[in-house]
Scaffold this active site. Structure first.
Site, PDB file in Angstrom:
ATOM      1  CB  ALA A   1      -0.775  -0.049   1.287  1.00 29.82           C
TER       2      ALA A   1
ATOM      3  CD  GLN B   1      -1.693   0.511   5.150  1.00 31.71           C
ATOM      4  OE1 GLN B   1      -1.078   0.540   4.287  1.00 31.71           O
ATOM      5  NE2 GLN B   1      -1.443   0.745   6.761  1.00 31.71           N
TER       6      GLN B   1
ATOM      7  CD  GLU C   1      11.610  -1.483  11.764  1.00 31.70           C
ATOM      8  OE1 GLU C   1      11.857  -0.991  10.624  1.00 31.70           O
ATOM      9  OE2 GLU C   1      11.656  -2.689  11.937  1.00 31.70           O
TER      10      GLU C   1
ATOM     11  CG  ASN D   1      13.855   0.647   0.903  1.00 32.60           C
ATOM     12  OD1 ASN D   1      12.513   0.368   1.300  1.00 32.60           O
ATOM     13  ND2 ASN D   1      14.702  -0.274   1.599  1.00 32.60           N
TER      14      ASN D   1
ATOM     15  NE  ARG E   1      12.583   4.870   2.181  1.00 29.80           N
ATOM     16  CZ  ARG E   1      12.860   3.616   2.795  1.00 29.80           C
ATOM     17  NH1 ARG E   1      14.231   3.431   3.311  1.00 29.80           N
ATOM     18  NH2 ARG E   1      11.873   2.889   3.215  1.00 29.80           N
TER      19      ARG E   1
ATOM     20  CG  ASN F   1      12.009  -8.880 -55.330  1.00 31.44           C
ATOM     21  OD1 ASN F   1      12.138  -7.497 -55.063  1.00 31.44           O
ATOM     22  ND2 ASN F   1      13.015  -9.856 -55.474  1.00 31.44           N
TER      23      ASN F   1
HETATM   24  C1  UD1 Z   1      10.538  -2.740   6.824  1.00 29.80           C
HETATM   25  C2  UD1 Z   1      10.778  -3.276   8.206  1.00 29.80           C
HETATM   26  C3  UD1 Z   1      12.154  -3.567   8.764  1.00 29.80           C
HETATM   27  C4  UD1 Z   1      12.975  -4.367   7.781  1.00 29.80           C
HETATM   28  C5  UD1 Z   1      12.647  -3.889   6.225  1.00 29.80           C
HETATM   29  C6  UD1 Z   1      13.008  -4.952   5.329  1.00 29.80           C
HETATM   30  C7  UD1 Z   1       8.729  -2.702   9.567  1.00 29.80           C
HETATM   31  C8  UD1 Z   1       8.222  -1.631  10.451  1.00 29.80           C
HETATM   32  N1  UD1 Z   1      10.042  -2.654   9.098  1.00 29.80           N
HETATM   33  O1  UD1 Z   1      11.326  -1.564   6.906  1.00 29.80           O
HETATM   34  O2  UD1 Z   1      12.274  -4.360   9.914  1.00 29.80           O
HETATM   35  O3  UD1 Z   1      14.072  -4.678   8.038  1.00 29.80           O
HETATM   36  O4  UD1 Z   1      11.164  -3.693   5.897  1.00 29.80           O
HETATM   37  O5  UD1 Z   1      12.978  -4.522   4.087  1.00 29.80           O
HETATM   38  O6  UD1 Z   1       7.798  -3.509   9.116  1.00 29.80           O
HETATM   39  N2  UD1 Z   1       3.477  -0.873   3.637  1.00 29.80           N
HETATM   40  C9  UD1 Z   1       2.221  -0.797   3.644  1.00 29.80           C
HETATM   41  N3  UD1 Z   1       1.515   0.049   4.304  1.00 29.80           N
HETATM   42  C10 UD1 Z   1       2.252   0.815   5.149  1.00 29.80           C
HETATM   43  C11 UD1 Z   1       3.750   0.552   5.322  1.00 29.80           C
HETATM   44  C12 UD1 Z   1       4.269  -0.055   4.403  1.00 29.80           C
HETATM   45  O7  UD1 Z   1       1.439  -1.500   2.774  1.00 29.80           O
HETATM   46  O8  UD1 Z   1       1.563   1.755   5.984  1.00 29.80           O
HETATM   47  C13 UD1 Z   1       4.325  -1.702   2.669  1.00 29.80           C
HETATM   48  C14 UD1 Z   1       5.020  -1.067   1.790  1.00 29.80           C
HETATM   49  O9  UD1 Z   1       4.339  -0.789   0.400  1.00 29.80           O
HETATM   50  C15 UD1 Z   1       6.319  -2.048   1.392  1.00 29.80           C
HETATM   51  C16 UD1 Z   1       6.343  -2.767   2.610  1.00 29.80           C
HETATM   52  O10 UD1 Z   1       5.050  -2.554   3.264  1.00 29.80           O
HETATM   53  O11 UD1 Z   1       6.031  -2.863   0.370  1.00 29.80           O
HETATM   54  C17 UD1 Z   1       7.586  -2.319   3.455  1.00 29.80           C
HETATM   55  O12 UD1 Z   1       7.452  -1.055   3.890  1.00 29.80           O
HETATM   56  P1  UD1 Z   1       8.804  -0.222   3.782  1.00 29.80           P
HETATM   57  O13 UD1 Z   1       8.342   1.281   4.315  1.00 29.80           O
HETATM   58  O14 UD1 Z   1       9.527  -0.113   2.676  1.00 29.80           O
HETATM   59  O15 UD1 Z   1       9.510  -0.729   5.181  1.00 29.80           O
HETATM   60  P2  UD1 Z   1      11.024  -0.521   5.690  1.00 29.80           P
HETATM   61  O16 UD1 Z   1      10.965   0.934   6.192  1.00 29.80           O
HETATM   62  O17 UD1 Z   1      11.900  -0.968   4.679  1.00 29.80           O
HETATM   63 CA    CA Z   2      11.537  -1.639   2.694  1.00 27.44          CA
END
Ligand code: UD1
Ligand code: CA
Length: 466
Positions: free
Chosen positions: A11, A77, A156, A227, A16, A377
């Protein structure tokens, strides 16, 4: 046996990435990031997959429906309040489900299905199991907190103490969670953290409070998330090499894997040869004995057995029949269909055209909206004038027709079987079978005129200089 369900979180916007396109729809080897994750879940034996969508919801849903049909369901969401909140949004879609749920993030396309299978097996009756990985540079990832060897929490990156920051064991984001525990534990999540979000990772401490947390060691090279654009490029490179290695081991002649870009949905038979700098995009198929030479870019193109695509050909939505030859420097536009042994040569362009068996368009031609029979041709510099500024019209060339060089065929037009069009003609009327069409001014030769003309020009030049 109860069914296995996966929840894929997709979602987020992916700020980034600095892109209008939501992160999970950015592509690796032609597939959106999230499609790779969903595919890995199905490959691991999952029966059903719930994808949590938010940003660009319609786009994400339609891309996934197109690939997976009814096997994917969606939960929304509306506000991105963290991975824990996103997982909670999937709960209504899991109504009635018993047993465990595999929870994955939609941004880790390299994820292999065997690690998913492993963690599912390792879970047993535990409320939660997870995958961990140890890496050189853990910055940005959640850290695995252990007490007496056992996993007790995930912290985190931004919430870590200086001591915790030095931990190299990280959370790739793969969990197998018992659905009853999931319901209870997400209800208890708090947003008391640096981002003010509900973290899915906080479930680990809750689970550890109840029983041991089983874990499986994974390889971060295959688990890394995307990311930003640089990470997307790196993951893209890893995927490209994975695809190329698989193809080469299956017998495809790949001369230079480092410069060969083949999308995941392409199919290549053993003994197809792909030269350096080739891009095969979308759903191409390349049959045995066919060669795609240097620098060619093909999208949704079928190259049949023994065909040759010479260097720097660009083709889209086309079929290149058995032992046909295309290029160098040809441009095949959509709905080009080249029959067996036919030939399209250098600097020729085709569009919505069928070319029958053995027919040739060897040099510098434009052939649009053509229905061309066998053994035809088409000479150098021939133009099919298919467009009157309003509509497109068809040109039909029956079997055995010969079109002399530098002719224009003004459509709609039919040239009958075996007919001959003299070079330099502009043809506006149908040509009957076996006829010769000539439409050009008659040539006259004036004997000895050239030197007289030359003297006249020289005299004119001299008087202008005086
Ligand atoms: C997350 C993990 C971190 C892990 C890392 C691995 C959490 C809090 N942290 O961090 O421990 O090391 O991934 O890559 O889980 N998403 C939603 N809704 C939201 C937020 C995120 O659907 O409200 C989805 C995003 O689209 C994405 C995934 O969840 O596909 C991960 O979200 P992201 O923000 O990339 O998490 P990280 O900060 O990388
Ligand atoms: Ca991530």
């Amino acid at each position: 046996m109860s069914e296995t369900v996966a929840v894929v979180l997709a979602a987020g916007m992916g700020t980034r990435m600095k892109s209008e396109i939501p992160k999970v729809l950015h592509r690796v080897a032609g597939r959106p990031l999230v499609a790779w994750v969903v595919q890995a879940a199905f490959d691991a034996g999952v029966d059903r997959c719930v994808v949590v969508v938010g940003h660009a919801k319609e786009q994400v849903e339609s891309e996934l429906r197109e690939r997976f049909g009814d096997k994917v369901a969606f939960a929304e969401q509306t506000e991105q309040k963290g991975t824990g909140h996103a997982t909670a949004c999937a709960l209504p879609a899991l109504e009635g489900h018993q047993g465990h749920v595999l929870v994955l993030y939609g941004d880790c396309p390299l994820i292999p299905s065997d690690i998913l299978r492993e963690v599912i097996e390792k879970t047993g009756n535990a409320p939660l199991a997870l995958v961990t990985a140890t890496i050189e540079q853990p910055a940005g990832y959640g850290r695995i907190i252990r007490t007496k060897g056992g996993v007790t929490a995930i912290r985190e990156d931004r919430d870590c103490s200086p001591a915790e920051k030095t931990i190299h064991e990280v959370n790739p984001g793969v969990y197998c969670i018992e659905v009853g525990f999931l319901r209870e534990a997400v209800a208890l999540l708090s947003d008391d953290n640096d981002q003010g979000e509900l973290y899915l990772t906080d479930l680990v401490a809750t689970a550890a409070g109840r029983s041991e947390v089983p874990w499986v060691e994974g390889d971060m090279h295959t688990l890394r998330g995307v990311n930003d654009r640089w990470e997307l490029a790196q993951v893209g490179e890893a995927m490209r090499l994975r695809i190329n290695e698989t193809l080469a081991r299956d017998g495809v002649g790949l001369v230079d894997p480092a410069t060969t870009f083949i999308d995941a949905d392409c199919e290549l038979e053993a003994d197809a040869t792909i030269m350096p700098g080739v891009h095969l995009r979308g759903r191409c198929s390349i049959a045995a004995g066919a060669t795609v030479d240097v620098g060619s870019v093909l999208e949704d193109v079928k190259v049949e057995a023994g065909a040759t695509v010479l260097p720097y050909t660009v083709a889209t939505d086309a079929r290149i029949g058995p032992v046909a030859t295309v290029g160098p420097f040809s441009h095949l536009r959509p709905k080009t269909d080249l029959g067996e042994g036919s030939k399209v040569g250098n600097f020729s362009e085709t569009k919505k055209t069928t070319l029958g068996k053995g027919s040739k368009v060897n040099h510098l031609a434009y052939v649009g909206d053509g229905q061309i029979g066998e053994g035809v041709n088409i000479g150098a510099g021939v133009i099919f004038c298919n467009y009157d500024g309003v509509q497109k019209h068809t040109t039909v060339l029956e079997d055995g027709v010969f079109i002399g060089s530098d002719s224009q065929l003004v459509a709609p037009l039919t040239v009958g079987k075996g007919a001959y069009v003299a070079s330099g003609s502009t043809v506006t009327k149908d040509v009957p079978a076996d006829a010769l069409a000539v439409s050009r001014t008659r040539q006259s030769n004036k004997e000895g005129y050239a030197s007289r003309l030359r003297s006249r020009f020289q005299a004119a030049k001299k008087s202008a200089e005086e």
